[in-house]
Design a protein around this motif. Structure first.
Motif, PDB file in Angstrom:
ATOM      1  N   TRP A  65     -22.228  25.014  36.808  1.00 56.10           N
ATOM      2  CA  TRP A  65     -23.350  24.333  36.130  1.00 56.10           C
ATOM      3  C   TRP A  65     -23.120  24.311  34.623  1.00 56.10           C
ATOM      4  O   TRP A  65     -23.293  23.277  33.968  1.00 56.10           O
ATOM      5  N   PHE A  66     -22.700  25.461  34.061  1.00 58.26           N
ATOM      6  CA  PHE A  66     -22.479  25.529  32.615  1.00 58.26           C
ATOM      7  C   PHE A  66     -21.299  24.638  32.221  1.00 58.26           C
ATOM      8  O   PHE A  66     -21.341  23.948  31.196  1.00 58.26           O
ATOM      9  N   GLN A  67     -20.263  24.634  33.051  1.00 56.33           N
ATOM     10  CA  GLN A  67     -19.102  23.805  32.719  1.00 56.33           C
ATOM     11  C   GLN A  67     -19.438  22.310  32.813  1.00 56.33           C
ATOM     12  O   GLN A  67     -18.872  21.500  32.083  1.00 56.33           O
ATOM     13  N   SER A  68     -20.399  21.965  33.662  1.00 53.70           N
ATOM     14  CA  SER A  68     -20.821  20.564  33.749  1.00 53.70           C
ATOM     15  C   SER A  68     -21.521  20.126  32.466  1.00 53.70           C
ATOM     16  O   SER A  68     -21.516  18.943  32.115  1.00 53.70           O
ATOM     17  N   ARG A  69     -22.126  21.092  31.747  1.00 45.58           N
ATOM     18  CA  ARG A  69     -22.762  20.768  30.450  1.00 45.58           C
ATOM     19  C   ARG A  69     -21.724  20.255  29.457  1.00 45.58           C
ATOM     20  O   ARG A  69     -22.044  19.469  28.572  1.00 45.58           O
ATOM     21  N   LEU A  70     -20.498  20.729  29.605  1.00 47.45           N
ATOM     22  CA  LEU A  70     -19.444  20.332  28.660  1.00 47.45           C
ATOM     23  C   LEU A  70     -19.095  18.851  28.787  1.00 47.45           C
ATOM     24  O   LEU A  70     -18.482  18.280  27.880  1.00 47.45           O
ATOM     25  N   GLN A  71     -19.475  18.235  29.911  1.00 43.50           N
ATOM     26  CA  GLN A  71     -19.205  16.802  30.098  1.00 43.50           C
ATOM     27  C   GLN A  71     -20.321  15.943  29.523  1.00 43.50           C
ATOM     28  O   GLN A  71     -20.220  14.721  29.468  1.00 43.50           O
ATOM     29  N   ASP A  72     -21.422  16.571  29.104  1.00 40.48           N
ATOM     30  CA  ASP A  72     -22.565  15.834  28.554  1.00 40.48           C
ATOM     31  C   ASP A  72     -22.189  15.221  27.204  1.00 40.48           C
ATOM     32  O   ASP A  72     -21.401  15.799  26.454  1.00 40.48           O
ATOM     33  N   THR A  73     -22.756  14.069  26.892  1.00 32.90           N
ATOM     34  CA  THR A  73     -22.441  13.429  25.604  1.00 32.90           C
ATOM     35  C   THR A  73     -23.213  14.068  24.451  1.00 32.90           C
ATOM     36  O   THR A  73     -22.886  13.846  23.288  1.00 32.90           O
ATOM     37  N   ASP A  74     -24.247  14.853  24.772  1.00 29.97           N
ATOM     38  CA  ASP A  74     -25.072  15.488  23.748  1.00 29.97           C
ATOM     39  C   ASP A  74     -24.452  16.842  23.361  1.00 29.97           C
ATOM     40  O   ASP A  74     -24.369  17.739  24.192  1.00 29.97           O
ATOM     41  N   PRO A  75     -24.035  17.006  22.093  1.00 31.81           N
ATOM     42  CA  PRO A  75     -23.405  18.272  21.688  1.00 31.81           C
ATOM     43  C   PRO A  75     -24.304  19.491  21.906  1.00 31.81           C
ATOM     44  O   PRO A  75     -23.800  20.591  22.169  1.00 31.81           O
ATOM     45  N   SER A  76     -25.627  19.308  21.808  1.00 32.95           N
ATOM     46  CA  SER A  76     -26.520  20.455  22.001  1.00 32.95           C
ATOM     47  C   SER A  76     -26.454  20.948  23.445  1.00 32.95           C
ATOM     48  O   SER A  76     -26.608  22.144  23.716  1.00 32.95           O
ATOM     49  N   GLN A  77     -26.226  20.027  24.394  1.00 32.89           N
ATOM     50  CA  GLN A  77     -26.048  20.424  25.798  1.00 32.89           C
ATOM     51  C   GLN A  77     -24.709  21.149  25.988  1.00 32.89           C
ATOM     52  O   GLN A  77     -24.624  22.135  26.713  1.00 32.89           O
ATOM     53  N   GLN A  78     -23.674  20.654  25.304  1.00 33.90           N
ATOM     54  CA  GLN A  78     -22.369  21.308  25.401  1.00 33.90           C
ATOM     55  C   GLN A  78     -22.430  22.731  24.831  1.00 33.90           C
ATOM     56  O   GLN A  78     -21.789  23.645  25.350  1.00 33.90           O
ATOM     57  N   ARG A  79     -23.261  22.894  23.790  1.00 35.65           N
ATOM     58  CA  ARG A  79     -23.368  24.217  23.164  1.00 35.65           C
ATOM     59  C   ARG A  79     -23.986  25.247  24.113  1.00 35.65           C
ATOM     60  O   ARG A  79     -23.755  26.448  23.968  1.00 35.65           O
ATOM     61  N   LEU A  80     -24.790  24.787  25.072  1.00 33.29           N
ATOM     62  CA  LEU A  80     -25.378  25.722  26.044  1.00 33.29           C
ATOM     63  C   LEU A  80     -24.277  26.488  26.782  1.00 33.29           C
ATOM     64  O   LEU A  80     -24.405  27.679  27.056  1.00 33.29           O
ATOM     65  N   ALA A  81     -23.201  25.768  27.113  1.00 38.01           N
ATOM     66  CA  ALA A  81     -22.075  26.421  27.795  1.00 38.01           C
ATOM     67  C   ALA A  81     -21.290  27.296  26.834  1.00 38.01           C
ATOM     68  O   ALA A  81     -20.972  28.456  27.137  1.00 38.01           O
TER      69      ALA A  81
END
Length: 285
Positions: A56-72
């Motif tokens: 789930w966290f690694q899937s955040r890295l595919q998000d276009t929003d950097p704030s979502q990527q930062r969650l991972a």
């Protein structure tokens, strides 16, 4: 009237979306906290459970929003930050984390978003410090990426300086902890020393300035230079950090000790180095 109603609806939709995102981020932060505490308590036994939530966290890295990527990236950093020993002396399997996170941290360390880039670069430094041989496959690429960050034309601009500070810190950790070949280590230390002092990321600056004192006290040849040729540079850094927020009491005491020992054992070299200092910095000598 209809146009105004439409605008109000759009505002309400925006508020609801913003609230939903904030709620999700708060929830994820609580989950991250729980994961870190469980990892810290159970060590190796927790890895299979971590592997269940990592997708789930690694899937955040595919998000276009950097704030979502930062969650991972924030989760990776928080876990790595715990180092090698957990609660009650439980050994923590940092190398298992590095093998799972290293490649993702490298990708995010090249992001155009300064906050995401800083978080990822900070993680690379932790990998270098604690990851041992698990980080070895990533060292060459990491050095290239971090060197590019440090040498960029706008590296010390307001938006970029904090991530550049972290890049310098990570390079120093690679040179100190990753056992790279001496010629490459010498090149990294030269870049590292030339960049100091650090100013933007105060907690990281304190760690790096403390590291500089330790390396000088250990007579590291790459830091001191042939025939102590880097002494003037080192004294310049010391003079620039004393009585600033990037120098705590311990660092101040270390600097005074180093100066006392240098003046006792290298009198002429110190005198020559002091001659090269700007007038405002000669008081250090």
């Amino acid at each position: 009237g209809d146009e105004e109603d439409g605008g109000d609806e759009e505002d309400e939709d925006y508020d609801r979306d913003t609230e939903a995102l904030e709620w999700e981020e708060d929830l994820v932060e609580q989950i991250e906290y729980a994961l870190c505490r469980m990892y810290e308590t159970h060590g190796e036994a927790f890895i299979p459970y971590l592997d269940q939530v990592l997708p789930w966290f690694q899937s955040r890295l595919q998000d276009t929003d950097p704030s979502q990527q930062r969650l991972a990236i924030n989760l990776f950093d928080d876990l790595l930050e715990l180092g090698v020993t957990g609660e009650g002396g439980v050994p923590l399997p940092v190398q298992a984390l590095v093998s799972r996170f290293g490649a993702s941290l490298l990708v995010s360390s090249r992001s155009d978003d300064p906050d995401l880039r800083q978080a990822a670069i900070y993680g690379l430094g932790l990998c270098a410090q604690h990851g041992g041989p698990a980080f070895s496959p990533h060292v060459e690429e990491a050095v290239g990426t971090l060197s590019f960050t440090v040498s960029a034309q706008n590296a010390r601009s307001e938006d970029n300086e904090a991530s550049t500070d972290n890049a310098i810190s990570a390079l120093g950790k690679i040179a100190q902890f990753q056992g790279i070949e001496p010629a490459k280590a010498s090149h990294i230390w030269a870049m590292w020393l030339a960049y100091l002092p650090m100013k933007a990321d105060v907690p990281e600056a304190l760690l790096v300035h403390k590291q500089l004192c330790q390396l000088v006290e250990a007579n590291n040849p790459d830091i001191l230079g042939p025939n102590h040729s880097n002494l003037a540079r080192i004294l310049t850094v010391f003079s620039q950090i004393l009585e600033t927020e990037t120098c705590d009491d311990k660092i101040s005491r270390d600097i005074r000790t180093i100066l006392h020992q240098a003046q006792a054992g290298l009198g002429d070299a110190v005198e020559v180095a002091c001659r090269g200092l700007p007038p405002a910095q000669v008081l250090l000598c």
